[in-house]
Structure formats: structure tokens, C-alpha cells
Design a protein around this motif. Structure first.
Motif, PDB file in Angstrom:
ATOM      1  N   ILE A  11       0.813  -1.262  -0.087  1.00 18.41           N
ATOM      2  CA  ILE A  11       0.085  -0.101  -0.079  1.00 18.41           C
ATOM      3  C   ILE A  11       0.908   1.248   0.085  1.00 18.41           C
ATOM      4  O   ILE A  11       1.536   1.550   0.915  1.00 18.41           O
ATOM      5  N   THR A  41      -1.615   4.680  -3.590  1.00 15.77           N
ATOM      6  CA  THR A  41      -2.137   5.715  -2.747  1.00 15.77           C
ATOM      7  C   THR A  41      -1.854   7.169  -3.468  1.00 15.77           C
ATOM      8  O   THR A  41      -2.405   8.134  -3.331  1.00 15.77           O
ATOM      9  N   THR A  80       2.811  -1.156   4.338  1.00 14.48           N
ATOM     10  CA  THR A  80       2.407   0.044   3.926  1.00 14.48           C
ATOM     11  C   THR A  80       3.714   0.810   3.753  1.00 14.48           C
ATOM     12  O   THR A  80       4.747   0.549   4.218  1.00 14.48           O
ATOM     13  N   VAL A  92      -6.965   3.566   5.009  1.00 14.29           N
ATOM     14  CA  VAL A  92      -6.198   2.459   4.872  1.00 14.29           C
ATOM     15  C   VAL A  92      -6.338   1.477   6.119  1.00 14.29           C
ATOM     16  O   VAL A  92      -6.593   0.333   6.112  1.00 14.29           O
TER      17      VAL A  92
END
Length: 269
Positions: A11, A41, A80, A92
Motif C-alpha cells: 500500500i 495511494t 505500507t 487504509v
């Protein structure tokens, strides 16, 4: 059988020059023989000279990415990367908790290894209170450990104290990376504090090179990849440290200034 191959998810933001962010994560997954999946993102326009523009993706689009991945794949571990502001972190956290994506490796992208801040000031508390408590492993660099804990790290004991405080925030396992800004140093030492209470130092040679883009991304991605393969946490951390060190120590001639690390060098560890 379907979905039996190890799958890990990043992510993170997309780095157009391929040296860091999502691209570094996917390079790492590939070389560690894990199928890589991504929730994008942000997008960054840049090259080895620097970053020149960036855009953040809408939260509803990010939400849809999570939903589509969960509907089709069996993700065994997640990491992440850059989560730029409080709203994105909250999104998230909500989406990660909604689906079964396995253990979470948090690379708290707050500051660069040179001390430049990347995270919006209003997002620190959200990161500390909502994301870090979900972390199976957290991998802050030297400056990030200082920022998250408020401890001025001058000694090895200070780094240990910072790791202990990060664990108190909820992270189960902590990889507190030591400083590597002194051109005279010969080793880089990271302190590891495990959920069991076991702790140890990881030490590798220091290489005075400008080809270090993506080191933090790749370390956390390698830990996630190994977890996806059911590797025990301590072993995953040790493999990741050796992987990144090999990638730094065997340069590839890509880019004019701050180039990428060589992921192929750690492929067969």
C-alpha cells in the motif's frame, strides 16, 4: 489449487523512476519469489535528481482497490509505504481491518534517511494511534524513531529505548534502524525487539554510495514477502537485512545521481 502461491501486497505511492515506493516493493516481491499486489495511494514524478511533482489518489478509488483485491486474491501479508496525510491513514486502517490480508508490516514513511519530512504534520497522531497498533512489524529509520518517540537518539541505549517505546505503542516487533550518514563509519547497526521480548543487533558493512534509493521500502517489503511464505518473523527480519545489504553492496549503473539499489543481488539468499 487457486490462490496457493504466496501473495504479498504493498500500500504505497508510485515512484516514476522505479527506485523507491511501490516499484521498489514490487521489485522485492519478485526477487523473493512472491506474487506482488498493490494498492496505489499516490503518484510521484521524479528521477535520480529529485521529485518534481506528486498527486494523491481519491479515497474512494483507494477503497475500490482494496475491495477488488479482496474479492479475487488471497493476500498473506501487507506492507505500507507513503501514507501522506491523516485522512489517507484512516482510510487504509479501515480497509485493512475490513478484509483478511494477513500480518501488517508498517514502514512509517515520515522522514527520509537524510532527515527531510515527508508526512503531513497533522498525521503523526493518526499514525501513532491508529496504524502502529496494527503492526506485526514496524521498520522506522533513525529519524522516524526519534520523531515517533520524542527520544533524541545519541547512543545505542537510546535506540533500544526508542524500540521499547514503539512496542508500547502497539507494534509487536520493532526493527529500529541505526544512523548511516557518517561517511567514516564502517558498519550499520539496527536494533531488533521481538514480541517475545528477545532482542538483538543486526550489523552489516556500510557502503558509501549514492545508490541507496528504496532501501527502507525494500527492507519492509522483504519482511512482508517472507511472512507471506510463512517464514518466522525473526528469520524474515534477518533475511531482509541481508537482502538489502547485498542490494546496496552490488551497485547497478542506473540514474545519474541518487540511484536505485540492486534487487537482483539478494535474490538467492
Amino acid at each position: 489449487m487457486l490462490n496457493q502461491y504466496p501473495q504479498a501486497m504493498t500500500i504505497a505511492g508510485s515512484d516514476s523512476d522505479g527506485s523507491a515506493g511501490m516499484q521498489a516493493d514490487l521489485h522485492t516481491f519478485f526477487t523473493r519469489k512472491v506474487y506482488g499486489i498493490s494498492v496505489m495511494t499516490a503518484c510521484v514524478a521524479g528521477n535520480s535528481y529529485g521529485i518534481h511533482a506528486s498527486v494523491f489518489l481519491p479515497l474512494d478509488f483507494i477503497r475500490q482497490e482494496f475491495s477488488d483485491i479482496a474479492a479475487d486474491f488471497q493476500v498473506q501479508a501487507v506492507k505500507t509505504g507513503m501514507l501522506a496525510d491523516s485522512a489517507l491513514i484512516k482510510e487504509v486502517v479501515k480497509d485493512y481491518q475490513k478484509f483478511d490480508f494477513g500480518p501488517l508490516v508498517v514502514d512509517p514513511v515520515i522522514m527520509t534517511k537524510h532527515g527531510n519530512q515527508l508526512l503531513a504534520e497533522n498525521a503523526f497522531e493518526t499514525l501513532r494511534e491508529e496504524l502502529i497498533p496494527l503492526a506485526t512489524v514496524i521498520t522506522p529509520n533513525f529519524y522516524e524513531s526519534q520523531k515517533l518517540t520524542g527520544i533524541e537518539i545519541k547512543t545505542e541505549d537510546d535506540l533500544k529505548a526508542a524500540a521499547e517505546q514503539l512496542q508500547q505503542l502497539g507494534a509487536k516487533n520493532v526493527v529500529a534502524k541505526g544512523p548511516h550518514y557518517d561517511q567514516q563509519q564502517t558498519v550499520v547497526k539496527d536494533f531488533v525487539l521481538l514480541e517475545s521480548g528477545k532482542s538483538f543487533w543486526l550489523s552489516e558493512p556500510y557502503y558509501p554510495t549514492t545508490h541507496i534509493n528504496g532501501t527502507g521500502d525494500s527492507l519492509s517489503a522483504c519482511i512482508a514477502a517472507e511472512i507471506a511464505k510463512q517464514t518466522p518473523i525473526e528469520t524474515a527480519i534477518r533475511i531482509a537485512k541481508s537482502f538489502v545489504n547485498a542490494a546496496i553492496g552490488h551497485e547497478i549503473a542506473v540514474g545519474h545521481k541518487y540511484g536505485p539499489i540492486n534487487h537482483w543481488a539478494g535474490e538467492n539468499l
